[in-house]
Design a protein around this motif. Sequence first.
Motif, mmCIF file in Angstrom:
data_model
loop_
_atom_site.group_PDB
_atom_site.id
_atom_site.type_symbol
_atom_site.label_atom_id
_atom_site.label_comp_id
_atom_site.label_asym_id
_atom_site.label_seq_id
_atom_site.Cartn_x
_atom_site.Cartn_y
_atom_site.Cartn_z
ATOM 1 N N MET A 1 0.842 -1.182 0.000
ATOM 2 C CA MET A 1 0.000 0.000 0.000
ATOM 3 C C MET A 1 0.887 1.245 0.000
ATOM 4 S SD MET A 1 -2.936 1.167 2.741
ATOM 5 C CE MET A 1 -4.088 -0.113 2.236
ATOM 6 N N ALA A 2 0.452 2.284 -0.733
ATOM 7 C CA ALA A 2 1.206 3.529 -0.804
ATOM 8 C C ALA A 2 0.231 4.691 -0.879
ATOM 9 C CB ALA A 2 2.131 3.534 -2.016
ATOM 10 N N TYR A 3 0.670 5.854 -0.386
ATOM 11 C CA TYR A 3 -0.188 7.032 -0.383
ATOM 12 C C TYR A 3 0.066 7.881 -1.622
ATOM 13 C CZ TYR A 3 -2.793 11.059 1.312
ATOM 14 O OH TYR A 3 -3.700 12.076 1.452
ATOM 15 N N ASP A 4 -1.008 8.266 -2.292
ATOM 16 C CA ASP A 4 -0.963 9.131 -3.472
ATOM 17 C C ASP A 4 -1.198 10.556 -3.000
ATOM 18 O OD1 ASP A 4 -1.257 10.463 -5.845
ATOM 19 O OD2 ASP A 4 -2.940 9.257 -6.581
ATOM 20 N N ASN A 5 -0.125 11.261 -2.720
ATOM 21 C CA ASN A 5 -0.231 12.591 -2.131
ATOM 22 C C ASN A 5 -0.914 13.585 -3.067
ATOM 23 O OD1 ASN A 5 0.617 14.403 0.159
ATOM 24 N ND2 ASN A 5 1.661 15.438 -1.525
ATOM 25 N N ALA A 6 -0.677 13.467 -4.375
ATOM 26 C CA ALA A 6 -1.245 14.414 -5.328
ATOM 27 C C ALA A 6 -2.770 14.348 -5.371
ATOM 28 C CB ALA A 6 -0.673 14.152 -6.719
ATOM 29 N N ASN A 7 -3.323 13.160 -5.070
ATOM 30 C CA ASN A 7 -4.773 12.975 -5.142
ATOM 31 C C ASN A 7 -5.408 12.653 -3.791
ATOM 32 O OD1 ASN A 7 -5.319 13.045 -8.201
ATOM 33 N ND2 ASN A 7 -3.616 11.595 -8.039
ATOM 34 N N SER A 8 -4.638 12.741 -2.712
ATOM 35 C CA SER A 8 -5.140 12.527 -1.341
ATOM 36 C C SER A 8 -5.892 11.204 -1.231
ATOM 37 C CB SER A 8 -6.047 13.687 -0.914
ATOM 38 O OG SER A 8 -5.358 14.910 -0.975
ATOM 39 N N ARG A 9 -5.227 10.120 -1.644
ATOM 40 C CA ARG A 9 -5.857 8.807 -1.604
ATOM 41 C C ARG A 9 -4.797 7.734 -1.400
ATOM 42 N NH1 ARG A 9 -7.349 8.576 -8.075
ATOM 43 N NH2 ARG A 9 -5.184 8.499 -8.838
ATOM 44 N N TRP A 10 -5.264 6.549 -1.092
ATOM 45 C CA TRP A 10 -4.380 5.398 -0.906
ATOM 46 C C TRP A 10 -4.486 4.460 -2.095
ATOM 47 C CZ3 TRP A 10 -0.944 4.823 3.063
ATOM 48 C CH2 TRP A 10 -1.082 5.702 4.139
ATOM 49 N N MET A 11 -3.367 3.781 -2.387
ATOM 50 C CA MET A 11 -3.310 2.808 -3.479
ATOM 51 C C MET A 11 -2.852 1.468 -2.902
ATOM 52 S SD MET A 11 -3.664 4.994 -6.207
ATOM 53 C CE MET A 11 -2.652 4.697 -7.646
ATOM 54 N N MET A 12 -3.461 0.393 -3.344
ATOM 55 C CA MET A 12 -2.990 -0.929 -2.959
ATOM 56 C C MET A 12 -3.153 -1.885 -4.132
ATOM 57 S SD MET A 12 -5.894 -2.415 -0.363
ATOM 58 C CE MET A 12 -7.627 -2.547 -0.837
ATOM 59 N N VAL A 13 -2.389 -2.984 -4.098
ATOM 60 C CA VAL A 13 -2.408 -3.950 -5.195
ATOM 61 C C VAL A 13 -2.609 -5.357 -4.647
ATOM 62 C CG1 VAL A 13 -0.972 -2.559 -6.727
ATOM 63 C CG2 VAL A 13 0.113 -4.148 -5.122
ATOM 64 N N GLY A 14 -2.937 -6.275 -5.541
ATOM 65 C CA GLY A 14 -3.133 -7.660 -5.155
ATOM 66 C C GLY A 14 -3.404 -8.517 -6.372
ATOM 67 N N LEU A 15 -3.935 -9.706 -6.141
ATOM 68 C CA LEU A 15 -4.278 -10.598 -7.251
ATOM 69 C C LEU A 15 -5.719 -11.044 -7.118
ATOM 70 C CD1 LEU A 15 -4.342 -13.931 -6.430
ATOM 71 C CD2 LEU A 15 -1.951 -13.439 -6.026
ATOM 72 N N GLN A 16 -6.347 -11.243 -8.233
ATOM 73 C CA GLN A 16 -7.741 -11.669 -8.310
ATOM 74 C C GLN A 16 -7.801 -13.039 -8.957
ATOM 75 O OE1 GLN A 16 -10.076 -9.304 -10.965
ATOM 76 N NE2 GLN A 16 -11.855 -10.648 -10.871
ATOM 77 N N ARG A 17 -8.360 -13.993 -8.260
ATOM 78 C CA ARG A 17 -8.532 -15.323 -8.835
ATOM 79 C C ARG A 17 -9.811 -15.371 -9.655
ATOM 80 N NH1 ARG A 17 -6.352 -19.985 -4.717
ATOM 81 N NH2 ARG A 17 -4.323 -19.049 -4.324
ATOM 82 N N VAL A 18 -9.703 -15.978 -10.821
ATOM 83 C CA VAL A 18 -10.845 -16.086 -11.718
ATOM 84 C C VAL A 18 -11.528 -17.413 -11.439
ATOM 85 C CG1 VAL A 18 -11.596 -16.098 -14.107
ATOM 86 C CG2 VAL A 18 -9.646 -14.688 -13.416
ATOM 87 N N MET A 19 -12.689 -17.346 -10.824
ATOM 88 C CA MET A 19 -13.410 -18.557 -10.450
ATOM 89 C C MET A 19 -14.240 -19.067 -11.639
ATOM 90 S SD MET A 19 -12.238 -18.873 -7.482
ATOM 91 C CE MET A 19 -13.248 -20.163 -6.741
ATOM 92 N N PRO A 20 -14.536 -20.398 -11.687
ATOM 93 C CA PRO A 20 -14.221 -21.363 -10.636
ATOM 94 C C PRO A 20 -12.801 -21.922 -10.685
ATOM 95 C CG PRO A 20 -15.416 -22.439 -12.392
ATOM 96 C CD PRO A 20 -15.330 -20.982 -12.778
ATOM 97 N N ALA A 21 -12.088 -21.640 -11.768
ATOM 98 C CA ALA A 21 -10.723 -22.174 -11.864
ATOM 99 C C ALA A 21 -9.778 -21.354 -10.998
ATOM 100 C CB ALA A 21 -10.256 -22.133 -13.322
ATOM 101 N N GLU A 22 -8.680 -21.970 -10.589
ATOM 102 C CA GLU A 22 -7.673 -21.273 -9.801
ATOM 103 C C GLU A 22 -6.893 -20.280 -10.644
ATOM 104 O OE1 GLU A 22 -6.619 -21.535 -6.474
ATOM 105 O OE2 GLU A 22 -8.539 -22.509 -6.150
ATOM 106 N N THR A 23 -6.769 -20.561 -11.926
ATOM 107 C CA THR A 23 -6.003 -19.677 -12.799
ATOM 108 C C THR A 23 -6.863 -19.289 -14.000
ATOM 109 O OG1 THR A 23 -5.076 -21.604 -13.940
ATOM 110 C CG2 THR A 23 -3.787 -20.657 -12.124
#
Length: 213
Positions: A1-23
């Motif tokens: 997670m990181a703060y976007d000072n120019a837009n006064s907001r927070w940013m975070m990343v991750g992964l999304q699994r596509v169901m029903p398959a794992e990949t």
Amino acid sequence: MAYDNANSRWMMVGLQRVMPAETPHYAWLAYSSGSDLSTATWTFTHVSTASSSQSAYGIAYDSVNNYWYVTGGYYTGANTAVLWYSNNPTGGTGAWTKITLESGGTPNATGLIYDSENYRWLVSGYTYNGSNYDVALWYSSGNNLTSATFSRQDVDNDGDSEYSWSIFKDPNQNKYYLANYSSGSTGGFWPVQVSSDSSLTLPSSISVKSEGA
């Protein structure tokens, strides 16, 4: 997670699994509606939705070159440690460009931090040596990751599998720390002393037990 000072907001990343398959897994980015996370809502967009699997683990802002960087993995039969960059991070997949840190040996890039003394970026992660996983640290040839090359320094390669998930700095000691997990013990930290040249001095491991680890 990181703060976007120019837009006064927070940013975070991750992964999304596509169901029903794992990949496949999709690398996503979310940004908050405001700076107060106790009341903010989140909007999700994708960094990459290619047909292979992608994982996003770390995010940081490069204020000198005006880029957002996201570290992760890109799987196409074998994993590749990658980094995406964009100067329009909420613009969706078309706004991000992928570059390779290392391929072969199943590497994964997790956290990243800027080394201001040496004008380069440090990227934490791990690689596979054929029998187990080793903690690795990549460092860039310059401060602009859109054109830099990367070199790798192995941090730990004993008989257990170790994974580093983040990197941070203690300014009082002028040391960087890799937060890790080992299959042979609980979580811990490796101190990484960054010298003024291109070499990285790696002191002996300091094991830190955390409650519930």
